[in-house]
Every structure is written in C-alpha cells, then in structure tokens.
Design a protein around this motif. Sequence first.
Motif, mmCIF file in Angstrom:
data_model
loop_
_atom_site.group_PDB
_atom_site.id
_atom_site.type_symbol
_atom_site.label_atom_id
_atom_site.label_comp_id
_atom_site.label_asym_id
_atom_site.label_seq_id
_atom_site.Cartn_x
_atom_site.Cartn_y
_atom_site.Cartn_z
ATOM 1 N N SER A 77 -18.995 6.376 -35.857
ATOM 2 C CA SER A 77 -17.814 6.783 -35.100
ATOM 3 C C SER A 77 -16.891 5.589 -34.855
ATOM 4 O O SER A 77 -17.353 4.478 -34.589
ATOM 5 N N LEU A 79 -15.134 5.462 -32.236
ATOM 6 C CA LEU A 79 -14.973 5.476 -30.788
ATOM 7 C C LEU A 79 -16.289 5.109 -30.107
ATOM 8 O O LEU A 79 -17.348 5.632 -30.458
ATOM 9 N N ALA A 80 -16.217 4.210 -29.114
ATOM 10 C CA ALA A 80 -17.394 3.863 -28.302
ATOM 11 C C ALA A 80 -17.075 4.200 -26.853
ATOM 12 O O ALA A 80 -16.317 3.475 -26.200
ATOM 13 N N ARG A 81 -17.603 5.292 -26.348
ATOM 14 C CA ARG A 81 -17.425 5.662 -24.946
ATOM 15 C C ARG A 81 -18.211 4.695 -24.069
ATOM 16 O O ARG A 81 -19.282 4.227 -24.435
ATOM 17 N N ARG A 82 -17.672 4.392 -22.889
ATOM 18 C CA ARG A 82 -18.327 3.427 -22.009
ATOM 19 C C ARG A 82 -19.779 3.804 -21.731
ATOM 20 O O ARG A 82 -20.658 2.951 -21.693
ATOM 21 N N ALA A 83 -20.048 5.080 -21.542
ATOM 22 C CA ALA A 83 -21.409 5.521 -21.242
ATOM 23 C C ALA A 83 -22.376 5.237 -22.390
ATOM 24 O O ALA A 83 -23.587 5.155 -22.173
ATOM 25 N N ASP A 84 -21.849 5.079 -23.608
ATOM 26 C CA ASP A 84 -22.697 4.839 -24.781
ATOM 27 C C ASP A 84 -22.761 3.374 -25.194
ATOM 28 O O ASP A 84 -23.458 3.035 -26.151
ATOM 29 N N GLN A 85 -22.035 2.510 -24.496
ATOM 30 C CA GLN A 85 -22.015 1.090 -24.855
ATOM 31 C C GLN A 85 -23.272 0.407 -24.301
ATOM 32 O O GLN A 85 -23.544 0.493 -23.103
ATOM 33 N N ARG A 98 -22.115 -6.275 -22.191
ATOM 34 C CA ARG A 98 -21.905 -4.906 -22.661
ATOM 35 C C ARG A 98 -21.210 -4.983 -24.015
ATOM 36 O O ARG A 98 -20.134 -5.564 -24.134
ATOM 37 N N PRO A 102 -17.186 -0.042 -31.238
ATOM 38 C CA PRO A 102 -17.815 1.141 -31.832
ATOM 39 C C PRO A 102 -18.709 0.773 -33.011
ATOM 40 O O PRO A 102 -18.661 -0.354 -33.514
#
Length: 197
Positions: A77, A79-85, A98, A102
């Motif tokens: 992806s 895109l890297a959402r904060r919750a997935d970093q 952190r 992505p």
Amino acid sequence: MDVTDRLARRLQGLRQAHGLSLDALAARSGVSRSNISLIERGQSSPTATVLDKLSAALGVTLAALFEEPPAATAPPSPLARRADQPLWTDPASGYRRRNLSPALPAPIQLVEVEFPPGQRVAYETGPRLAPVHQQVWVIAGCMQLTVGADTWLLQAGDCLAMQLDQPLLFHNPGDQPARYLVALAGGSLPSNPRGSA
C-alpha cells in the motif's frame, strides 16, 4: 502483529534473503549468534545499538527492520495509517521510534522519534555496503548529535544532514523529551535485499 513479532520475522527474512546463516550474520555484525537467534524467535528486546549493527550487516537501514515483510499476494500500500505504523521502544534508553513510511518501496524512509531527557544512544556505525544518508529535523526540545568528531546542538526547527559511515551519538541534554523526524535515503531497498550484499 506486535512490533517484537514483526522485527523477528523481518530480521529472519532479510537474513535468509541474503543467504546468511546465523553464524555468518553474527560474524558480519558483531552480534552473537545466540542474541540473533533470540531476536528472531521474539524472545529478546534488542537495543538500538544491536539493531544498528544488524541493519548495517544486512545492508539496510534500521527503519527497514520494522517494515512489514512483503506479501506475495497483494501489492504494498502507498498509505501508512498511524494506527498501523510500527512503534518501538529502545529498552536501554527508553527512546521511542515510529516508522512513518508506507510499505510501498520508495527512495526515502521517514521515522518519528521521541527521545527522553538526559538519555544517550551511541551507534558504532562505520562504512556500509551501500551509502545511507540521513537528515534529522528537530520538532520540539533539543538534541546533541555527534557525528564522528563533530558535535552539533540542534534546537527546534534545526536540521542536520549526515552520511551514516562513522560513529554517531544521540544525546538529549535538556530536561524535556525531544521530538524529531529522521529522513533516510540509500541502503538496499527492502524489495531487493541482495542489492548491496
């Protein structure tokens, strides 16, 4: 998957992709075979210094050790959402990093760091198989960086560029946590781990 499991899978995957045994990676990195084995089994919390040695031996950035291994079925992806970093805390200094970037391969990696007051982290960085360039931009607080024989005190808004080819010391001389962004470029890309081996 928690960050310890992710690190364990990623380290083992990179080692195997380079065709290295535990003994060979130990010899190349200066990290003991038993320590590498414990990390790969998720039974050890390695320090930032140990991870730097392993990343240098594998020809990748330290940030690459926290990336999700590439899936065979779906493209990565953008895109890297904060919750997935992935968020990791160094057990020796308490600094938190952190990975912001992505999974999509790119020429740069971004890392956000919160560094506790009074703490230090020293990297024994030397010449790497492929050049790695880094910039540190302080967002809040202050950081003292020693690169080889040169030392700089960075305040909020200051940015320092360096090549990771000599010893490096991060120190927060203040009484408040420091926050900074690290941008990395170079090293072998995760999609081609053999590129610098």
